[in-house]
Design an enzyme around this catalytic site. Structure first.
Site, short mmCIF file in Angstrom:
data_model
loop_
_atom_site.label_atom_id
_atom_site.label_comp_id
_atom_site.label_asym_id
_atom_site.label_seq_id
_atom_site.Cartn_x
_atom_site.Cartn_y
_atom_site.Cartn_z
N ARG A 1 0.84 -1.21 0.00
CA ARG A 1 0.00 0.00 0.00
C ARG A 1 0.87 1.26 0.00
O ARG A 1 0.55 2.25 -0.67
CB ARG A 1 -0.96 -0.01 1.20
CG ARG A 1 -2.01 1.09 1.10
CD ARG A 1 -3.10 0.94 2.16
NE ARG A 1 -2.59 1.15 3.51
CZ ARG A 1 -3.31 0.98 4.61
NH1 ARG A 1 -4.57 0.59 4.53
NH2 ARG A 1 -2.78 1.18 5.80
N LYS B 1 -2.49 7.07 0.93
CA LYS B 1 -2.28 7.38 2.35
C LYS B 1 -1.18 8.44 2.39
O LYS B 1 0.00 8.15 2.57
CB LYS B 1 -1.90 6.10 3.11
CG LYS B 1 -2.15 6.19 4.60
CD LYS B 1 -2.13 4.82 5.25
CE LYS B 1 -2.06 4.90 6.76
NZ LYS B 1 -3.16 5.59 7.42
N GLU C 1 -16.09 6.57 5.10
CA GLU C 1 -15.31 5.87 6.13
C GLU C 1 -15.22 6.79 7.34
O GLU C 1 -16.01 7.73 7.47
CB GLU C 1 -13.92 5.49 5.60
CG GLU C 1 -13.08 6.69 5.21
CD GLU C 1 -11.63 6.34 4.87
OE1 GLU C 1 -11.16 5.24 5.20
OE2 GLU C 1 -10.95 7.20 4.30
N1 PMP Z 1 -9.17 4.99 6.81
C1 PMP Z 1 -8.22 5.91 7.06
C2 PMP Z 1 -8.45 7.31 6.60
C3 PMP Z 1 -7.05 5.55 7.73
O1 PMP Z 1 -6.10 6.47 7.96
C4 PMP Z 1 -6.87 4.22 8.16
C5 PMP Z 1 -5.61 3.81 8.86
N2 PMP Z 1 -5.58 4.23 10.21
C6 PMP Z 1 -7.91 3.29 7.92
C7 PMP Z 1 -9.02 3.71 7.22
C8 PMP Z 1 -7.80 1.87 8.35
O2 PMP Z 1 -6.83 1.19 7.59
P1 PMP Z 1 -5.96 0.01 8.21
O3 PMP Z 1 -6.90 -1.07 8.59
O4 PMP Z 1 -5.04 -0.41 7.12
O5 PMP Z 1 -5.26 0.57 9.39
#
Ligand code: PMP
Length: 291
Positions: free
Chosen positions: A52, A151, A184
């Site tokens: 990622r 990200k 989200e």
């Molecule tokens: N959405 C956002 C905006 C995030 O920054 C994150 C990570 N903290 C997630 C979702 C969750 O992703 P992950 O399960 O890979 O931590």
């Protein structure tokens, strides 16, 4: 937790780790990062996080000066040096030092650093009793402005959302996209359960492709549930049987109230609890040893 960070190929003491004020990561948020978790001396889904990170970098045309294998080794190296058992790992790659102008072409060498730290967790009672959340006015970035699958170091709208949540007295918030459907949370993905079926918004609705989200989908399918990626509205969430959030630090958090509406029975739901239990053993078998 140990006191060393990885900075551009070297291990240095945290308090001596410095980057330039001319780094475009500092000046413009021009860079990418990851948030990874270690459980019991093993790094959870390291390859997925590295993939990622490199995907985020590719989209913004940032060339990481290490191969994926070298990056993984650097992460293991700093974890080992710090005697990491359980904790949080934050790799960051910025565009590097340049001039004040926007142009990334002035930046010759990306900066790479890896920090290890203890985890910032939600209070335990929120897992036992469930978490109240609200939807906030700040919208998730649109795909046409800054794709939420990157990200990137531009987390300002998530920070705005976090501030709006704090003002409303909650720990996490739901963000909608510009069409008004659910995207989200500020740092977690979101799921809802209706009539034993599990739904989560598609990434194109404005979500980061969460590593925890993918793990939970895998576990839910294995347990025989139907999981569908689908656009849904706030109103559909209000009448869901269960809602839960997923994230690296959060793992799986039950949501019991959204914008003042009680979700289901107002307690962590059956499927949420079942998946939480399965997730605990799942992490044991999906880690890269810190050796
Ligand atoms: N959405 C956002 C905006 C995030 O920054 C994150 C990570 N903290 C997630 C979702 C969750 O992703 P992950 O399960 O890979 O931590």
């Amino acid at each position: 937790m140990g006191n060393l960070v990885y900075l551009n190929g070297e291990l240095v003491e945290k308090e001596n780790a410095r980057i330039s004020i001319f780094d475009h990561g500092v000046l413009y948020g021009d860079g990418v990062f990851e948030g990874i978790r270690a459980y019991n001396k093993k790094i959870f889904k390291l390859s997925e996080h590295i993939d990622r990170l490199y995907d985020s970098a590719k989209i913004i045309m940032l060339s990481i000066p290490l191969s994926k294998e070298e990056f993984k080794k650097a992460i293991i190296q700093v974890c080992k040096a710090n005697g990491m058992e359980d904790g949080y790992i934050r790799p960051v790659v910025t565009r590097g030092v340049g001039y004040l102008g926007l142009s990334p072409w002035n930046c010759t060498e990306p900066s790479v650093f890896i920090i290890t730290d203890s985890l910032q967790l939600y209070p335990v009672e929120l897992y036992e009793k469930g978490m109240p959340v609200v939807t906030v006015p700040t919208r998730r970035n649109s795909n046409e402005s800054l794709s939420p699958i990157i990200k990137s170091l531009n987390y300002l709208n998530n920070i705005m959302a976090k501030i709006e949540g704090k003002n409303a007295g909650v720990e996490e918030v739901i963000m909608l996209n510009n069409e008004g459907t659910v995207a989200e949370c500020s740092g977690d993905n979101i799921f809802m359960v209706k009539k034993n079926k599990i739904f989560t918004p598609p990434v194109v609705a404005g979500a980061l492709p969460g590593i925890t989200m993918a793990s939970v989908i895998e576990l839910a399918i294995e347990a025989g549930y139907s999981v569908e990626e689908k656009y849904f509205s706030r109103a559909e969430m209000f009448i869901a049987d269960e809602v839960f959030l997923t994230g690296t630090a959060a793992e799986i958090v039950p949501v019991v109230k959204i914008d003042g509406r009680t979700i289901g029975e107002g307690l962590p739901g059956k499927i949420t609890r079942e998946l939480t239990k399965k997730f605990k053993s799942y992490v044991d078998s999906h880690g890269t040893p810190i050796l």
